[in-house]
Design a protein around this motif. Structure first.
Motif, mmCIF file in Angstrom:
data_model
loop_
_atom_site.group_PDB
_atom_site.id
_atom_site.type_symbol
_atom_site.label_atom_id
_atom_site.label_comp_id
_atom_site.label_asym_id
_atom_site.label_seq_id
_atom_site.Cartn_x
_atom_site.Cartn_y
_atom_site.Cartn_z
ATOM 1 N N ASP A 149 0.830 -1.211 0.000
ATOM 2 C CA ASP A 149 0.000 0.000 0.000
ATOM 3 C C ASP A 149 0.859 1.254 0.000
ATOM 4 O O ASP A 149 0.423 2.309 -0.475
ATOM 5 N N ALA A 150 2.099 1.136 0.495
ATOM 6 C CA ALA A 150 2.984 2.300 0.584
ATOM 7 C C ALA A 150 3.300 2.891 -0.784
ATOM 8 O O ALA A 150 3.663 4.070 -0.889
ATOM 9 N N ILE A 151 3.125 2.103 -1.832
ATOM 10 C CA ILE A 151 3.452 2.605 -3.167
ATOM 11 C C ILE A 151 2.502 3.735 -3.565
ATOM 12 O O ILE A 151 2.825 4.554 -4.427
ATOM 13 N N THR A 152 1.355 3.794 -2.950
ATOM 14 C CA THR A 152 0.395 4.849 -3.272
ATOM 15 C C THR A 152 0.819 6.205 -2.719
ATOM 16 O O THR A 152 0.163 7.211 -2.987
ATOM 17 N N ARG A 153 1.916 6.228 -1.943
ATOM 18 C CA ARG A 153 2.427 7.507 -1.429
ATOM 19 C C ARG A 153 3.383 8.178 -2.425
ATOM 20 O O ARG A 153 3.870 9.290 -2.161
ATOM 21 N N LEU A 154 3.640 7.523 -3.542
ATOM 22 C CA LEU A 154 4.532 8.106 -4.553
ATOM 23 C C LEU A 154 3.742 9.112 -5.388
ATOM 24 O O LEU A 154 3.398 8.878 -6.546
ATOM 25 N N GLU A 155 3.465 10.243 -4.796
ATOM 26 C CA GLU A 155 2.538 11.213 -5.384
ATOM 27 C C GLU A 155 3.060 11.847 -6.676
ATOM 28 O O GLU A 155 2.291 12.434 -7.427
ATOM 29 N N ASN A 156 4.381 11.739 -6.939
ATOM 30 C CA ASN A 156 4.955 12.317 -8.172
ATOM 31 C C ASN A 156 5.180 11.284 -9.270
ATOM 32 O O ASN A 156 5.704 11.615 -10.327
ATOM 33 N N LEU A 157 4.770 10.038 -9.026
ATOM 34 C CA LEU A 157 5.037 8.967 -9.984
ATOM 35 C C LEU A 157 4.310 9.232 -11.306
ATOM 36 O O LEU A 157 3.105 9.499 -11.333
ATOM 37 N N GLN A 158 5.079 9.150 -12.406
ATOM 38 C CA GLN A 158 4.530 9.379 -13.743
ATOM 39 C C GLN A 158 4.454 8.095 -14.562
ATOM 40 O O GLN A 158 3.542 7.923 -15.370
ATOM 41 N N THR A 159 5.429 7.198 -14.379
ATOM 42 C CA THR A 159 5.511 5.977 -15.176
ATOM 43 C C THR A 159 5.702 4.782 -14.250
ATOM 44 O O THR A 159 6.576 4.802 -13.377
ATOM 45 N N LEU A 160 4.892 3.733 -14.446
ATOM 46 C CA LEU A 160 4.999 2.529 -13.634
ATOM 47 C C LEU A 160 4.967 1.309 -14.553
ATOM 48 O O LEU A 160 3.988 1.065 -15.262
ATOM 49 N N TYR A 161 6.080 0.563 -14.564
ATOM 50 C CA TYR A 161 6.181 -0.662 -15.352
ATOM 51 C C TYR A 161 5.919 -1.866 -14.437
ATOM 52 O O TYR A 161 6.681 -2.150 -13.520
ATOM 53 N N LEU A 162 4.824 -2.569 -14.717
ATOM 54 C CA LEU A 162 4.497 -3.791 -13.998
ATOM 55 C C LEU A 162 4.326 -4.955 -14.976
ATOM 56 O O LEU A 162 3.841 -6.018 -14.595
ATOM 57 N N ASP A 163 4.703 -4.742 -16.236
ATOM 58 C CA ASP A 163 4.437 -5.743 -17.264
ATOM 59 C C ASP A 163 5.256 -7.017 -17.095
ATOM 60 O O ASP A 163 4.950 -8.036 -17.723
ATOM 61 N N GLY A 164 6.301 -6.978 -16.259
ATOM 62 C CA GLY A 164 7.071 -8.186 -16.000
ATOM 63 C C GLY A 164 6.632 -8.899 -14.740
ATOM 64 O O GLY A 164 7.163 -9.967 -14.419
ATOM 65 N N CYS A 165 5.671 -8.340 -14.045
ATOM 66 C CA CYS A 165 5.173 -8.938 -12.795
ATOM 67 C C CYS A 165 4.047 -9.910 -13.141
ATOM 68 O O CYS A 165 2.852 -9.583 -13.001
ATOM 69 N N ARG A 166 4.400 -11.089 -13.584
ATOM 70 C CA ARG A 166 3.422 -12.025 -14.132
ATOM 71 C C ARG A 166 2.658 -12.807 -13.072
ATOM 72 O O ARG A 166 1.831 -13.664 -13.422
ATOM 73 N N ARG A 167 2.913 -12.536 -11.796
ATOM 74 C CA ARG A 167 2.143 -13.168 -10.722
ATOM 75 C C ARG A 167 1.317 -12.140 -9.949
ATOM 76 O O ARG A 167 0.666 -12.481 -8.971
ATOM 77 N N LEU A 168 1.363 -10.913 -10.430
ATOM 78 C CA LEU A 168 0.642 -9.846 -9.733
ATOM 79 C C LEU A 168 -0.863 -10.053 -9.887
ATOM 80 O O LEU A 168 -1.388 -10.072 -11.005
ATOM 81 N N LYS A 169 -1.571 -10.182 -8.760
ATOM 82 C CA LYS A 169 -3.007 -10.485 -8.778
ATOM 83 C C LYS A 169 -3.876 -9.254 -8.594
ATOM 84 O O LYS A 169 -5.021 -9.230 -9.054
ATOM 85 N N ARG A 170 -3.357 -8.250 -7.916
ATOM 86 C CA ARG A 170 -4.186 -7.078 -7.658
ATOM 87 C C ARG A 170 -3.325 -5.839 -7.473
ATOM 88 O O ARG A 170 -2.118 -5.931 -7.222
#
Length: 605
Positions: free
Chosen positions: A484-505
């Protein structure tokens, strides 16, 4: 500014003056010793064929550009062509002019005038020079070689062409340039002639001629040949580099000196700045000095990628954006910067998708050396451990060769963390403790890439990187959920999750990332998007929209997505039809539905 007595400083003026001073030293002549040129006979024959072929005749004059980056031998090729005896029989007039000028039409006209008339133009007006040029070529079939053109102004070129068109039909202008942009401005043929590299054999033959002294004993040459071929391989088949290295080794009289030179190839970028390679770096750097300031910093940033690395256009533009090189609200500027560098031959080997859009590029080894040179100590590409960092390092890329060892962040890296804005880690398995240390220490990071880094969990401390704008969580990670802490990255512009092939939510409060513009994720396992996803109005790029339990297709209109939109249905929604009607996607010509195996899908469409 007025209160502090400040004035506007125009960097463009500085770049122009620097470039002008450099090109003054680059006056070329038409003479070349043919026996000294290796590997360009086929290129010469092709272009001479174009000069003679009637299908390349324009209404009056045709312009054929020769394009390639510095050091490929464009001028040498033009000299070979110019000195071919067959041209004298075909053309009434064959002349040469070197015109590396920008924004100075009078100087260009003066050089063309002197070339055609053999008279100086110092005391002549522009009208007098134009009149002299027209009088010299009027009703003659001529060949004019214009070497080393940089000026991209279409208006100034058309002004010159208006003079040159008074020759006979079949007249030709042969232009050499480093820029595809210039080639498009001046060329009249379907496409410019792109000069390629030498072959391995041609490079070796050129090196052998320059490096070995006449009468060298065969017993010595056998050993020296093996060393020499390893050295030649590092020159990337670029004639200028082969010539410079061969000429340098000609002065080395012992096998030990050749071996020492071979070992120092790993620090070639340092050597070529110290003058051991003759004029390689000044020739290459001339292209860099001509760049506008925004393109200079974009090119220098490319020093962080390893040699022969296939660079993703999207990844590179997103990293530039994270560093503030352009306004994030207009990604088209970043795309424009990329296209400009490609057009000026700083990049090569572009790979296109099925729509003809460039997806990846590479950099020639010498261009990579140039990027490292201009980046200086602010950017460091580290490929061997242990390593040391300079105090002023701002951008760090770590590419360890041994991918089997679990890597731990060294103290030298953590010591430089305060100023570091980019940390790109590839080809390594990182310890959880090191990941915690990196996140804790690098609080000023704008870009963090953990591509090909194996890890199972993302620590909650990720939320401390409040300045982070770019985050790539890898291609081989096995995480199943984000903290949940990732939601504190208020300046985030780009997020690559395309290699996270087990990510469920995604985290429940994911929509707090209000500045997120580019979200790339793997859709195979992900079953839903967070509720209120439609409030993420800054999103411009989404790898796929998922219709699930929390999010319906009616969330799409609020988003500002561009390009192709893929929609995947993962769960039946009782209001699916009315939600689809609210989405109003009839006019979207790039809409793609994935996995239409649900009974309601046809009704929705």
């Amino acid at each position: 500014m007025e209160g502090l007595n400040l004035r506007v400083y125009d960097h463009r003026e500085e770049s122009h003056l620097s470039f002008t001073n450099l090109v003054k030293k680059r006056e070329t002549a038409s003479f070349v010793k043919v026996d000294d040129v290796i590997g360009r006979e086929n290129d010469k024959n092709i272009i001479i064929g174009m000069l003679f072929d009637p299908k390349y005749n324009g209404e009056r004059v045709s312009v054929i550009p020769i394009v390639g980056f510095g050091g490929l031998g464009k001028t040498t090729l033009a000299q070979l062509i110019f000195n071919d005896a067959s041209l004298v029989e075909h053309f009434d007039l064959v002349k040469w002019a070197c015109v590396p000028e920008i924004d100075n039409q009078k100087v260009v006209l003066g050089k063309v005038y002197k070339s055609l008339t053999n008279n100086d133009s110092h005391d002549l007006s522009i009208d007098q020079m134009k009149s002299g040029i027209r009088g010299c070529i009027s009703n003659k079939k001529y060949l004019l070689v214009l070497d080393d053109i940089w000026d991209e102004s279409r208006d100034r070129w058309l002004d010159i062409m208006s003079l040159l068109e008074c020759g006979q039909i079949g007249s030709k202008v042969l232009v050499t340039t480093r820029s595809n942009i210039v080639a498009k401005v001046v060329g009249t043929v379907p496409s410019a002639y792109n000069l390629g590299l030498l072959t391995d054999t041609e490079s070796w033959n050129l090196f052998e001629r320059l490096a070995f002294k006449p009468g060298t004993e065969e017993s010595n040459r056998t050993t020296w040949t093996q060393i020499g071929k390893e050295i030649v391989n590092s020159c990337g088949n670029v004639p200028l580099a082969v010539r410079a290295v061969g000429s340098l080794l000609y002065t080395k009289d012992s096998e030990q000196e050749w071996r020492l030179f071979r070992e120092t190839q790993r620090s070639k970028a340092k050597l070529i700045t110290e003058g051991d390679y003759g004029n390689i770096m000044p020739v290459l750097k001339l292209s860099y000095d001509y760049l506008p300031p925004p393109l200079k910093q974009c090119f220098a940033y490319c020093s962080l990628f390893p040699k022969d690395y296939e660079i993703s256009k999207a990844e590179l533009v997103h990293l530039w954006m994270a560093q503030g090189y352009f306004d994030p609200s207009n990604k088209d500027i970043g795309d424009y910067y990329f296209t400009e560098l490609l057009g000026r031959n700083f990049f090569q080997d572009p790979e296109e998708d099925e729509l003809g859009n460039v997806k990846t590029i590479k950099m020639h080894d010498l261009m990579h050396d140039l990027a490292q040179h201009v980046a200086g100590d602010e950017s460091m590409l580290l490929s061997e451990s242990p390593f040391m960092l300079s105090d002023g390092v701002v951008h760090v890329s770590i590419n360890l060769r041994d991918v089997d060892n679990r890597w731990e962040a060294p103290p030298s890296l953590l010591a430089s963390a305060k100023r570091t804005r980019s940390l790109l880690i590839k080809s390594s398995t990182i310890k959880v403790s090191s990941l915690e240390s990196l996140i804790s220490g690098f609080k000023s990071l704008r870009a963090l890439s953990l591509r090909y880094v194996g890890f199972k969990t993302v620590p909650n401390s990720i939320g401390r990187l409040t300045h982070l704008r770019y985050l790539d969580l890898g291609r081989d990670c096995s995480i199943e959920c984000l903290p949940d802490a990732i939601t504190r990255l208020e300046n985030l512009q780009t997020l690559y999750l395309d290699g996270c092939r087990r990510l469920k939510r995604l985290p429940r409060d994911f929509t707090r990332l209000a500045k997120l513009r580019h979200l790339l994720m793997c859709r195979e396992i992900l079953t839903d998007l967070p509720s209120r996803f439609g409030k993420m109005t800054s999103l411009q790029e989404l790898s796929g929209f998922i219709v699930g339990e929390s999010t319906g297709i009616d969330s799409l209109p609020a988003l500002n997505l561009k390009g192709i939109l893929d929609i995947k249905f993962r769960k039946w929604r009782s209001d699916a039809v009315s939600e689809a009607q609210k989405a109003s996607l009839k006019e979207n010509q790039q809409l793609t539905f994935l996995y239409l195996d649900l009974s309601f899908s046809d009704e929705i469409i």
